[in-house]
Every structure is written in C-alpha cells, then in structure tokens.
Design an enzyme around this catalytic site. Structure first.
Site, short mmCIF file in Angstrom:
data_model
loop_
_atom_site.label_atom_id
_atom_site.label_comp_id
_atom_site.label_asym_id
_atom_site.label_seq_id
_atom_site.Cartn_x
_atom_site.Cartn_y
_atom_site.Cartn_z
N ASP A 293 -0.32 -7.24 3.30
CA ASP A 293 -0.70 -7.76 1.98
C ASP A 293 -1.80 -6.93 1.34
OD1 ASP A 293 -0.79 -10.07 -0.01
OD2 ASP A 293 -2.86 -10.06 0.72
N GLU A 363 2.59 -4.02 0.63
CA GLU A 363 2.54 -4.53 -0.74
C GLU A 363 1.42 -3.82 -1.49
OE1 GLU A 363 1.40 -8.57 -3.21
OE2 GLU A 363 0.13 -7.64 -1.70
#
Length: 671
Positions: A293, A363
């Site tokens: 993330d 990401e």
C-alpha cells in the site's frame, strides 16, 4: 530326464538327418559316449527347456545374435530420442502462466462483503461463507483489504497491531480457517501490507513519543512550535499540514495521511527489520501474496525542505492540498526501490516450494508520471513487484470514446518494459464505481474490455453485477476523508454487497443493521437474480472470464490495434500457429456506429458474432465492411485463419512473451 525330452523333440535328428537321436542312441548304446555337452547337442534345434550350454551355443549364431543387437540398439536410440525430444520441448516451451496471471484478481472489501454475525459489518467468516461465489466466477485470486487490529480511523489502514485480527472482523482462528478454506478450493489469498505508517495507538508510537531508547527514532520527528506546528509546507493526502505537534514528546511527527497515521522512519534499520519480520509472520501463515500500500510515500527526504509550489505565486498560507505542491521530497525517494526489492527477496524464499509462488503488487498513484510507475516492475537483473497497479483506466469516464480508451491503453502498453505483464483496474475502494462514473450503459462493454485485454484484470466486488454508488447523507457518512471534504467521501463505493433480494440484500440476514446503506436497486441488481438470467451482467462476466482462461490467444496471444474512431475501439487477439483468433469491436461512444474493416486484408470477409453484450446480436453474421454496434455494445468475434496480423504491423502489436502453437501435437513453443 533330458534324454526323454530330446526323444520327444521332433527336431532332434542325427547329424545325417536320417534318424532320430533315440535310434542313434540304441544302435550305439554299448559305445562310450562323448561327455562334452556342446558336442552332444550340436545337431539340435532350439527347444523349450534346453540346457544353458545349448542356449549359449545357438544364441551366438548370427540369425539370433543380429536381431537381438538390432532390438537393443533400437531401444537405446528410441530412449535417447525421447530424452532429446523432452529436453527440446522443455527448452523451447514458454514459461507456464502463474496463478496471478491466469485469473482476474477479485478485491474484497471485508466491511462490505458479507456479515456473518449480524453486527452490520462484514467479517472473515462472511467471506468464508461466500467462497463458492469465486468458484462460480472462475476466480482464483482474491485480494482482501485490511483486517488488522485497528481503531478504524481509516477503516483498517491505521494499524494498531500488524500481527492481530481486529475483533470486528473475527479472530486469528477465523483467518486461518478462511485461508485453509480458500486453499482447499484452489483459491489464493492476497493481503494488504501497509508499510508507510501505523496507527497512533500502535505500541511503537507510544514508546517513541516517550523517547524509549529503542523506539525513539521509529517515526519521523522534528522540532517545531506548539502554536504553529508547521516545520515546512508539506501537506497530507487528506489535506492541510502533514505535521502534528505531540504534547508528550514536545515535537512534531510526520503523517502523510491522517494525523492518526504517523509515518514510520524507514531510514532506521530497526524499522526495516520490524516490517520484514511482519512479512515473514504472514507468509508463515500461508498467505499467497501482498498488495504493498502507498509505497511511493515510504521514504521522505531527510533535509525536510519546503516542496516547490505548483503555482509559485500562490500565497504559502493557502497551500493546503496535495495538488498545490510538486512532491519532490515526500514521494519516490532514492532508496525506495531497494526496500521493495529486499521484501521481494524475502518473499522469494517462500516461493521455492512448488506451486506456492508468493505474489507482490505495488500501489502508487503517479498520474502523468507513468515512468515512475513502471519502475516498480522487476528487471532482468533484480526482482521487484510482479506488476504495479495500472490506475489509468480509472480515467475512462472522463471521455467515453474509442479514441480515449485506446489512448489510456496505449499509455500503459507503450511504456511497460518489454516482456512484462500488464494489468487493468477500473474501480477500487478509493474510487467511484465504474457503473456510476461511466454509466450503467457501459458496464458490460467495460467488463468485456477488461477480460479480453492482455494481462491481469482486477475486479472490485460488485462490478461483476454492475453495482453503483450509493447516496450518503451527512449523518450516514463514515469516511474520514468525507469529513474534510464531503465530495471526497469514499463511502458511496463501499456499500454492502448485493447477494439477493432478501432484507439488506442478503448482506446481513440476522439483523436489520448495515454499516452503510444498501443501494435501493438491490432487488433487481443482485447475484441471485442475475444467476437466473443468461443475459445478465453476471452471466456475461462469467462467460468472458471462462473464455479468457480457456483460449490460448486470449491468455497469452498477441494484442493488436485494429481500428479506433470517436466511438469504436477494436483490437485483435491472435497466437502464431493457432487457427482461431478473436476480434473485439467495442462501442464506447454515445450513438450507433458501423465499423468498416475492409482495409485490414488479414481479416476474413465476414464474421460470426460469438458473444455480444446485446444478446440479440449473438450468432449474427456481418461483413467486415460493415459491423454495426449500438452505444455501449461490445462484440467478441471468433474466426479461423492461417493469416497473421502481427508480422506485418509490429508497431501496432504487443505480446508479453512470444510463443507459437504447434497444432499437430498441441504444444506451445518459443519462436
């Protein structure tokens, strides 16, 4: 005994051939017989039960020796040929697709997927109850958003304990049962890994703010004034300063997201070791991969200088959003990729077990700086992520036209390093649902696009049935981003999954509670109803996904641009040596269009539609000079030909790993 057998052997003749050995024996019975067994049996033909001396005598004769040697050498040659063929096939065969390439990745937002205990919030047992849904869709890879222990200021992305499951979602035993259930059904689990920050309730932060010697530098601290805690002009993703003053420590800490999400200091080797140990913890549990993330935020420049303003004339005090600055010092810093490659190396240790490859996806929203996104791919010399998420199709609703779609796809394909694997995303938990942003009329054609492009598509829960955003009132709002800016709320795309037309759309069958409202169209837009309708969004999604996984040209063939105009985007999927090819004609425009492909001489003169998003077109035959499509309609056309498009148009075609098909023995080989 031997003499008796010889007597019964009709081939037992004397040397002159005039009588039997028995007769010869009776005439000369009084004479002394030769004791040499070879001489004794030289006149015999081979017979069953003969002594070894006779067998050896006859086996050395040419008529017996030569066939035997021929058979021996023939066996040796055949064995060597088979070994050579096997080695050749292995050497020439392309790599098998891994599990993350063979199937779409399905994102589960656990709060909204299925509630098993009636508290109105989805949980791990709820996911376990719905594993058959993934099998029905022919999905193999499931990404589950965070379920770590958390105060839920950012719904799980503010982690209080990386080694615990939040009670809201269940227990560690529930997790282990879910993972075992998934593996028993051939499913792979991808977890969210959140390295950039923790919750301000994390044990590390509490020890760091009290200056514990071991944890003092676990976070990014700097001196500041309590009345004006702004050491520089850095701003949070959620808006306003990314610095907050801490009364306990008497300094400011950095948070690139909420103030309850302090950034970890990855320049501290102990922090790097802690996060690596957490990766090991979940890999030991059996997790199949991680979504890393917000990776571009992991490192910040140590000098803490002001970032340059986008508008140099803007008053400094009015710089309050991330769009006001060029993030030269807070994103994509030197050393970031070394960190990620180190984690990749740790995951590769667990990938040595056959069939247990550990997947890594990153990401990073890099917007117009696509070259930064491409740096997350692995290189021939060092491995990093298997692919970075491709978010560029999130912009598709900005301009629904064939030209715009082609431009977004070409942006990725033309910048992706040669030989690597593409991927496609049109929605997630942070972006509006594609059915709302692009329009319900385009849901089917967008699903067709995702499932026929090369690479791995990602499906956000509910996209397979065409779920739309909900309307959330101020009193119903849950997302902290919406409290800063109501228009930035992510609640609308996080509504409960619509399983049936029962109460609460089947999300919660125990009570009448849901953490967010259910969309009012749930009685017609749900899994149960669409399973019974062969022309539903769900049925077409399932058909296309099954087709994608069963047809070589769609799995690993060439992708070639065929035609693009204001309405239609058309492309070809073909594989060298394979007779079947697939032509996609997708209308993203606002009106009916007729596509003329007469100039493409490699295509046959007429086509039969295998599947249309409009069922009345299924099976129809069209000439290539006039292929009609309605607005929002997509066609999958399958045809047979030995003429290939890609050799003549190399600039218009892409393939991850070139392979050819040998139909005679049904194998793929490098070519």
């Amino acid at each position: 005994m031997e003499l008796g057998e010889c007597t019964r052997n009709p081939g037992y003749q004397d040397e002159d051939g005039g009588g039997s050995a028995a007769d010869s024996g009776s005439v000369g019975s009084g004479e002394k017989q030769d004791s040499d067994p070879v001489k004794e049996y030289t006149q015999l033909r081979p017979y069953a039960g003969m002594p070894k001396e006779v067998l050896l005598l006859y086996s050395s004769q040419a008529r017996y020796r030569v066939p035997r040697e021929i058979l021996f050498w023939l066996t040796v040659c055949c064995t060597l040929a088979l070994v050579a063929i096997t080695i050749t096939v292995i050497a020439l065969s392309p790599r098998c697709l891994s599990w993350w390439q063979a199937s779409p990745v399905y994102q589960v937002y656990p709060r909204s997927f299925k509630d098993s205990d009636g508290d109105g919030v989805g949980d791990l047992k709820g996911i376990l109850e719905q594993l058959d849904h993934f099998q029905y869709l022919n999905i193999k890879s499931v990404w589950i958003s965070p379920f770590y222990r958390s105060p839920m200021k950012d719904f799980g992305y503010d982690v209080e304990d990386f080694r615990a499951v939040d009670p809201l979602f269940g227990t560690m035993q529930d997790f282990e049962e879910l993972l075992a259930g998934m593996h028993n059904k051939g499913l792979k689990m991808i977890m969210d890994f959140i390295p950039n920050h923790t919750s301000d309730r994390h044990r590390w932060f509490n020890l760091s703010r009290t200056r514990d010697p071991q944890y003092e530098d676990y976070y990014v601290w700097t001196d500041c004034n309590a009345t004006a805690p702004r050491p520089n002009n850095w701003v949070s993703v959620f808006g306003n300063s990314s610095w907050t003053y801490d009364d306990v420590r008497g300094q400011c800490y950095l948070h690139q997201f909420l103030k309850e999400q302090p950034d970890l200091n990855f320049r501290n080797p102990r922090v790097r070791k802690e996060m690596t140990d957490i990766i090991h913890f979940w890999l030991e549990k059996g997790v199949d991969g991680f979504r890393m993330d917000a990776v571009k935020h992991i490192l910040e420049a140590a000098h803490l200088r002001d970032e340059p303003q986008v508008d140099p004339n803007q008053p400094a005090e009015s710089v309050t959003t991330e769009w006001d600055l060029h993030h030269d010092y807070t994103t994509s810093q030197v050393g970031l990729h070394d960190l990620l490659r180190g984690w990749r190396a740790e995951m590769d240790i667990y990938s040595r077990e056959p069939g247990r490859y550990r997947f890594m996806v990153t990401e990073s929203y890099d917007y117009h700086e696509v070259d930064k996104t491409m740096m997350y791919y692995s290189t021939p010399l060092v491995k990093e992520s298997d692919f970075p998420f491709n978010f560029y199709l999130l912009d598709l609703p900005q301009n629904t036209s064939g030209l715009w779609v082609q431009q977004l796809i070409h942006l990725w394909m033309s910048n992706m390093p040669k030989g690597l694997w593409s991927n496609w995303v049109v929605g997630n938990h942070d972006r509006p649902r594609i059915a709302s942003s692009a329009g319900q009329a385009y849901v089917r054609v967008i699903n067709m696009l995702l499932l026929t492009l090369p690479g791995t598509p990602t499906t956000y829960y509910g996209e397979e049935i065409g779920m739309e955003n909900i309307n959330v009132t101020e009193g119903q709002m849950q997302d902290p981003a919406g409290r800063y800016n109501a228009s930035a709320s992510r609640d609308p795309e996080r509504s409960p999954m619509q399983w049936s037309d029962d109460v609460n759309a089947g999300f919660n069958n125990r009570t009448n509670i849901t953490w967010l409202p259910v969309h009012p169209d749930y009685q017609s837009v749900n899994v149960k109803v669409q399973k019974e309708d062969g022309g539903s969004v769900l049925a077409q999604y399932r058909f296309l996904n099954t087709l994608r996984q069963s047809e070589l040209p769609l799995r690993r063939g060439w992708f070639c641009y065929i035609h693009t105009d204001a309405s239609v985007f058309s492309y070809l999927r073909e594989l060298d040596g394979h007779r079947q090819a697939y032509l996609m004609v997708l209308n993203f425009g606002k009106e009916r269009a007729v596509t003329n492909l007469s100039s493409v001489r490699e295509l046959p003169d007429e086509f039969t539609v295998l599947m249309s998003t409009n069922r009345v077109t299924d099976g129809k035959v069209f000439p290539k000079s006039g292929i009609p499509t309605e607005a929002g309609e997509g066609l999958v056309i399958r045809f047979s030909t030995h003429t290939r498009f890609n050799p003549n148009r190399p600039a218009e075609c892409y393939v991850s790993e070139k392979a050819c098909y040998l139909e005679a023995i049904d194998i793929l080989y490098k070519c």
